[in-house]
Motif scaffolding. Structure first.
Motif, PDB file in Angstrom:
ATOM      1  N   ILE A 169       0.865  -1.173   0.000  1.00 41.31           N
ATOM      2  CA  ILE A 169       0.000   0.000   0.000  1.00 41.31           C
ATOM      3  C   ILE A 169       0.898   1.219   0.000  1.00 41.31           C
ATOM      4  N   ILE A 170       0.773   2.038  -1.016  1.00 40.29           N
ATOM      5  CA  ILE A 170       1.592   3.239  -1.160  1.00 40.29           C
ATOM      6  C   ILE A 170       0.707   4.454  -0.976  1.00 40.29           C
ATOM      7  N   THR A 171       1.087   5.336  -0.057  1.00 39.29           N
ATOM      8  CA  THR A 171       0.377   6.606   0.051  1.00 39.29           C
ATOM      9  C   THR A 171       1.300   7.714  -0.426  1.00 39.29           C
ATOM     10  N   LEU A 172       0.723   8.655  -1.153  1.00 41.82           N
ATOM     11  CA  LEU A 172       1.467   9.781  -1.713  1.00 41.82           C
ATOM     12  C   LEU A 172       0.970  11.078  -1.100  1.00 41.82           C
ATOM     13  N   ARG A 173       1.891  11.943  -0.762  1.00 42.04           N
ATOM     14  CA  ARG A 173       1.499  13.257  -0.284  1.00 42.04           C
ATOM     15  C   ARG A 173       1.084  14.152  -1.437  1.00 42.04           C
ATOM     16  N   ASN A 174       1.762  14.003  -2.568  1.00 35.93           N
ATOM     17  CA  ASN A 174       1.512  14.851  -3.732  1.00 35.93           C
ATOM     18  C   ASN A 174       1.520  13.990  -4.990  1.00 35.93           C
ATOM     19  N   PRO A 175       0.356  13.709  -5.576  1.00 33.27           N
ATOM     20  CA  PRO A 175       0.319  12.862  -6.776  1.00 33.27           C
ATOM     21  C   PRO A 175       1.052  13.483  -7.958  1.00 33.27           C
ATOM     22  N   GLY A 176       1.287  14.807  -7.902  1.00 33.66           N
ATOM     23  CA  GLY A 176       2.018  15.466  -8.981  1.00 33.66           C
ATOM     24  C   GLY A 176       3.518  15.434  -8.810  1.00 33.66           C
ATOM     25  N   SER A 177       4.003  14.818  -7.720  1.00 35.21           N
ATOM     26  CA  SER A 177       5.447  14.698  -7.508  1.00 35.21           C
ATOM     27  C   SER A 177       6.054  13.786  -8.564  1.00 35.21           C
ATOM     28  N   ARG A 178       7.372  13.820  -8.662  1.00 41.37           N
ATOM     29  CA  ARG A 178       8.052  12.989  -9.670  1.00 41.37           C
ATOM     30  C   ARG A 178       7.704  11.519  -9.471  1.00 41.37           C
ATOM     31  N   LEU A 179       7.784  11.028  -8.236  1.00 42.66           N
ATOM     32  CA  LEU A 179       7.464   9.625  -7.992  1.00 42.66           C
ATOM     33  C   LEU A 179       5.977   9.366  -8.214  1.00 42.66           C
ATOM     34  N   GLY A 180       5.132  10.315  -7.807  1.00 43.65           N
ATOM     35  CA  GLY A 180       3.697  10.151  -8.010  1.00 43.65           C
ATOM     36  C   GLY A 180       3.346  10.016  -9.480  1.00 43.65           C
ATOM     37  N   GLN A 181       3.990  10.811 -10.318  1.00 49.25           N
ATOM     38  CA  GLN A 181       3.731  10.746 -11.760  1.00 49.25           C
ATOM     39  C   GLN A 181       4.169   9.402 -12.341  1.00 49.25           C
ATOM     40  N   VAL A 182       5.326   8.921 -11.897  1.00 41.72           N
ATOM     41  CA  VAL A 182       5.814   7.631 -12.395  1.00 41.72           C
ATOM     42  C   VAL A 182       4.851   6.512 -12.016  1.00 41.72           C
ATOM     43  N   ILE A 183       4.413   6.494 -10.749  1.00 35.18           N
ATOM     44  CA  ILE A 183       3.514   5.433 -10.297  1.00 35.18           C
ATOM     45  C   ILE A 183       2.161   5.523 -10.999  1.00 35.18           C
ATOM     46  N   GLU A 184       1.653   6.731 -11.198  1.00 32.57           N
ATOM     47  CA  GLU A 184       0.373   6.867 -11.893  1.00 32.57           C
ATOM     48  C   GLU A 184       0.486   6.383 -13.332  1.00 32.57           C
ATOM     49  N   GLY A 185       1.639   6.652 -13.977  1.00 38.32           N
ATOM     50  CA  GLY A 185       1.845   6.154 -15.339  1.00 38.32           C
ATOM     51  C   GLY A 185       1.860   4.638 -15.388  1.00 38.32           C
ATOM     52  N   ILE A 186       2.507   4.000 -14.418  1.00 39.49           N
ATOM     53  CA  ILE A 186       2.535   2.535 -14.361  1.00 39.49           C
ATOM     54  C   ILE A 186       1.129   1.996 -14.106  1.00 39.49           C
ATOM     55  N   ALA A 187       0.365   2.694 -13.261  1.00 39.92           N
ATOM     56  CA  ALA A 187      -1.008   2.258 -12.973  1.00 39.92           C
ATOM     57  C   ALA A 187      -1.863   2.259 -14.230  1.00 39.92           C
ATOM     58  N   ARG A 188      -1.649   3.245 -15.113  1.00 38.82           N
ATOM     59  CA  ARG A 188      -2.414   3.280 -16.368  1.00 38.82           C
ATOM     60  C   ARG A 188      -2.025   2.121 -17.273  1.00 38.82           C
ATOM     61  N   ARG A 189      -0.744   1.746 -17.263  1.00 34.04           N
ATOM     62  CA  ARG A 189      -0.285   0.650 -18.119  1.00 34.04           C
ATOM     63  C   ARG A 189      -0.623  -0.715 -17.535  1.00 34.04           C
ATOM     64  N   LEU A 190      -0.689  -0.800 -16.200  1.00 29.65           N
ATOM     65  CA  LEU A 190      -0.933  -2.087 -15.543  1.00 29.65           C
ATOM     66  C   LEU A 190      -2.149  -1.992 -14.624  1.00 29.65           C
ATOM     67  N   PRO A 191      -3.314  -1.655 -15.177  1.00 32.45           N
ATOM     68  CA  PRO A 191      -4.500  -1.471 -14.325  1.00 32.45           C
ATOM     69  C   PRO A 191      -4.981  -2.755 -13.665  1.00 32.45           C
ATOM     70  N   ASP A 192      -4.542  -3.905 -14.193  1.00 29.58           N
ATOM     71  CA  ASP A 192      -4.982  -5.174 -13.614  1.00 29.58           C
ATOM     72  C   ASP A 192      -4.282  -5.486 -12.303  1.00 29.58           C
ATOM     73  N   ILE A 193      -3.122  -4.840 -12.031  1.00 29.39           N
ATOM     74  CA  ILE A 193      -2.417  -5.132 -10.782  1.00 29.39           C
ATOM     75  C   ILE A 193      -2.250  -3.896  -9.899  1.00 29.39           C
ATOM     76  N   VAL A 194      -2.451  -2.686 -10.422  1.00 30.94           N
ATOM     77  CA  VAL A 194      -2.277  -1.466  -9.638  1.00 30.94           C
ATOM     78  C   VAL A 194      -3.621  -0.773  -9.453  1.00 30.94           C
ATOM     79  N   ASP A 195      -4.016  -0.611  -8.203  1.00 29.55           N
ATOM     80  CA  ASP A 195      -5.254   0.086  -7.850  1.00 29.55           C
ATOM     81  C   ASP A 195      -4.883   1.502  -7.402  1.00 29.55           C
ATOM     82  N   PHE A 196      -4.977   2.467  -8.329  1.00 29.58           N
ATOM     83  CA  PHE A 196      -4.607   3.855  -8.056  1.00 29.58           C
ATOM     84  C   PHE A 196      -5.877   4.675  -7.914  1.00 29.58           C
ATOM     85  N   GLU A 197      -6.051   5.258  -6.733  1.00 35.04           N
ATOM     86  CA  GLU A 197      -7.254   6.046  -6.478  1.00 35.04           C
ATOM     87  C   GLU A 197      -6.849   7.417  -5.961  1.00 35.04           C
ATOM     88  N   ARG A 198      -7.220   8.464  -6.713  1.00 31.40           N
ATOM     89  CA  ARG A 198      -6.906   9.832  -6.293  1.00 31.40           C
ATOM     90  C   ARG A 198      -7.832  10.276  -5.175  1.00 31.40           C
TER      91      ARG A 198
END
Length: 654
Positions: A625-654
């Protein structure tokens, strides 16, 4: 009330029962009286963490609010040397470290008030061993209670029915009892080591105030250790005796063993498997060294659950933090001033010690003498080094001089550097065989989806990092949320329910928090997450506090909480990475410290921060379980991009 904690069948448990029976005979009804009036706890085969000595055969602690007395019969003196034979001595409270010996009279020597016992490799001082246990017990209670209770010591000599006498005086005159002892003998033997103290006009046996003793009696040391589901799996893995572990065990202590691999490939477990195999087959005594205090406590918990001795003469496994162990060596080599070592000069002192060896001022004769004089602390056949890539070079060189390069086994997490340049260990085994070198590539900890996620992140940011997803452990979940985990009560409850449904306990979960979640009050530190758990009626092993980190969690109902820098080597069925983007940013700034602001330096700092972030990402087994303080941060952007490519294994909820 008298409570006995431990597993029946051992000499230690037998001694615990003897103490119980002696106290019950001395004061009728004490074994059934309300604990608010009289409370005694007796724990056998006690394991400590973060201390120089890990094993204490029996710990006895008692608090009497009623007036209880003993009357010494012979050879009793107070701290001023005055005889107190026939004087009433009040027993208010006591903590006693008990060492149990089964040796017969023929295998025992009593000289100068001390007891020595015979082993295959020579005579050893049981009294010195017991005194070292006493000091470690004081250190343990200092960590857990914040105070320094008075701890007594006593040898229980089960192999002889009575102590020998010289001119009618039992020998030794203090600090030991035979197998046929009563409460008077036991308490006087313990208390007379340094003499009976006088308090409030009467001679008294006391280990501390009522408030302090209440803390001692509720200490986790007196809890039954019960393995969780994850504990059992780890114990099974260590005790499974796989072929590779057997191969490495045959090399431990005589040939360099060197394991290399990314996080989650099983380096530490394989070393422990080899150490366990060497203990079972050859009685090898191994020392595990790690910089991570939380990991040392975690390994110590597993060793305790498995019943593996730490300080035994028949071998075993001991765990120490690196600097604590090396401090001890430096002090014995003459680099400590009044027993203290200056932290600021630590690496310099290691380097100077190496120069002493190189110049012949110190040699093998001196090292052997120190090991012989302090076998429990320094007498090891094999040294197992965790995170070997990250040691200061003078420290590594000194360890090799003390034990020889071939006695050292390494777990090398390449691409997991925190302190800078990788450590050179090869110079201590130049020209030696490389039979013990192994590269580990399979992701053994993480379920397949977690390994895929870690690989995807590494690929996205350009790291040369990859583990092979396990075909035997499909599945795994990645959950990403925005905010602070300490404020997500609904998610906390869902996580706990999921863990319990899978047969796990709170202790099987791991929570990593950034510095912003830590509060300081004097010398103590606590996390906001532990506060949130306690509001829910849950307990926590809040290892953001240094003293807590030195002791392992004894209750399976305790949630484990560490700061990110303490997570290496740990694992959790479900792992919570709270404020992961904040942790990444702190790592980036730390790596960039002292560099110019040119683009190559910025890129190097970011690359180093990405490598560092792979350490916490490889802690989970089933769910992260990963919590982000700022989804627009560099790491937040990378993880959100991976979530779009791998929606079957990453549950990303803003």
């Amino acid at each position: 009330m008298i409570e006995v904690i431990g597993e029946p069948g051992s000499s230690e448990y037998q001694a615990a029962i003897l103490v119980r029976d002696a106290l019950a005979r001395a004061w009728r009804g004490i074994d059934t009286s309300p604990p608010e009036e009289e409370h005694v706890k007796i724990a056998s085969s006690v394991k400590l963490s973060g201390q120089k000595v890990s094993d204490v055969d029996v710990v006895v602690a008692g608090l009497f609010r009623t007036r209880r007395y003993i009357v010494p019969r012979s050879n009793a003196k107070d701290m001023d040397g005055n005889s107190i034979v026939g004087t009433k001595v009040r027993v208010k409270s006591f903590i006693v470290a008990v060492e149990v010996k089964d040796h017969s009279s023929g295998a025992m020597r009593i000289e100068a008030g001390a007891v020595k016992v015979k082993y295959p490799d020579g005579w050893k001082s049981a009294t010195d061993q017991n005194d070292a246990q006493r000091h470690s017990l004081v250190g343990h209670f200092r960590d857990t209670t914040g105070s320094n209770p008075w701890v007594y010591r006593c040898l229980t000599l089960l192999g002889i029915p009575e102590l020998p006498r010289t001119r009618g005086i039992p020998q030794p005159p203090a600090g030991a009892v035979p197998s046929n002892f009563d409460a008077l003998q036991f308490l006087m033997a313990a208390a007379s080591v340094l003499g009976i103290r006088k308090s409030g006009g009467e001679h008294t046996i006391s280990s501390g105030s009522e408030e302090l003793m209440e803390k001692v009696l509720t200490d986790g040391l007196f809890q039954e250790l019960r393995p969780s589901n994850l504990d059992r799996k780890r114990m099974d893995r260590i005790g499974s005796r796989p072929q590779l572990a057997r191969e490495l065990a045959s090399l431990l202590g005589s040939n360099r063993v060197h394991l290399r691999g990314h996080g989650g490939t099983g380096k530490t477990i394989l070393l422990l498997q080899a150490a366990y195999e060497a203990f079972v087959e050859r009685g090898t005594r191994s020392l595990v060294l790690t910089y991570n205090t939380a990991l040392a406590a975690d390994i110590q918990r597993t060793i305790a659950l498995m019943g593996i001795p730490s300080d035994g003469d028949a071998g075993g496994i001991t765990v120490r933090t690196v600097m604590s162990f090396m401090y001890s060596w430096l002090a014995h080599l003459g680099f400590g001033k009044d027993g203290e070592i200056d932290l600021r000069n630590y690496e310099h002192d290691c380097g100077e010690a190496n120069e002493y060896f190189a110049n012949g001022a110190v040699g093998q004769q001196e090292v052997d003498a120190i090991k012989k004089a302090h076998p429990s602390e320094f007498g090891f056949d094999a040294i197992l080094v965790d995170e070997a890539q990250d040691w200061p070079q003078p420290e590594a060189d000194l360890l090799a001089r003390l034990y020889g390069g071939n006695a050292i086994a390494l777990a090398d997490g390449f691409s997991q550097l925190v302190r800078g340049k990788a450590t050179d260990w090869r110079s201590s085994v130049i020209g030696e065989p490389k039979d013990g070198e192994r590269s580990l590539r399979d992701g053994l900890r993480m379920k397949a989806s977690l390994a895929k996620f870690a690989n995807a992140l590494a690929d996205e940011v350009g790291l040369q990092w990859k583990v092979t997803p396990s075909v035997e452990a499909p599945g795994g979940r990645i959950i990403v949320r925005i905010g602070r985990y300490s404020e997500m009560e609904a998610l906390q409850r869902d996580v706990l329910a999921s863990a319990i449904k899978a047969g796990n306990m709170p202790i099987d979960l791991l929570h990593c928090v950034p510095p912003s979640e830590v509060r300081a009050s004097g010398d103590q530190r606590s996390s906001a997450l532990a506060g949130a758990f306690r509001q829910n009626g849950w307990t926590a092993w809040d290892a953001v506090d240094e003293a807590t980190r030195r002791t392992f969690p004894r209750s399976g109902d305790a949630f484990r909480i560490v700061q990110y820098e303490s997570c290496r080597g740990l694992e959790g069925w479900i792992t919570v990475l709270d404020g992961l983007d904040e942790s990444w940013e702190l790592a980036r700034k730390g790596m960039a410290g002292g560099l110019s602001n040119g683009q190559p330096q910025i890129e190097a700092a970011e690359a180093a921060a990405w490598l560092w972030i792979m350490i916490p990402l490889t802690r989970p087994i089933d769910t992260v379980i990963i919590t982000l303080r700022n989804p627009g941060s560099r790491l937040g952007q990378v993880i959100e991009g991976i979530a779009r490519r791998l929606p079957d294994i990453v549950d990303f909820e803003r």
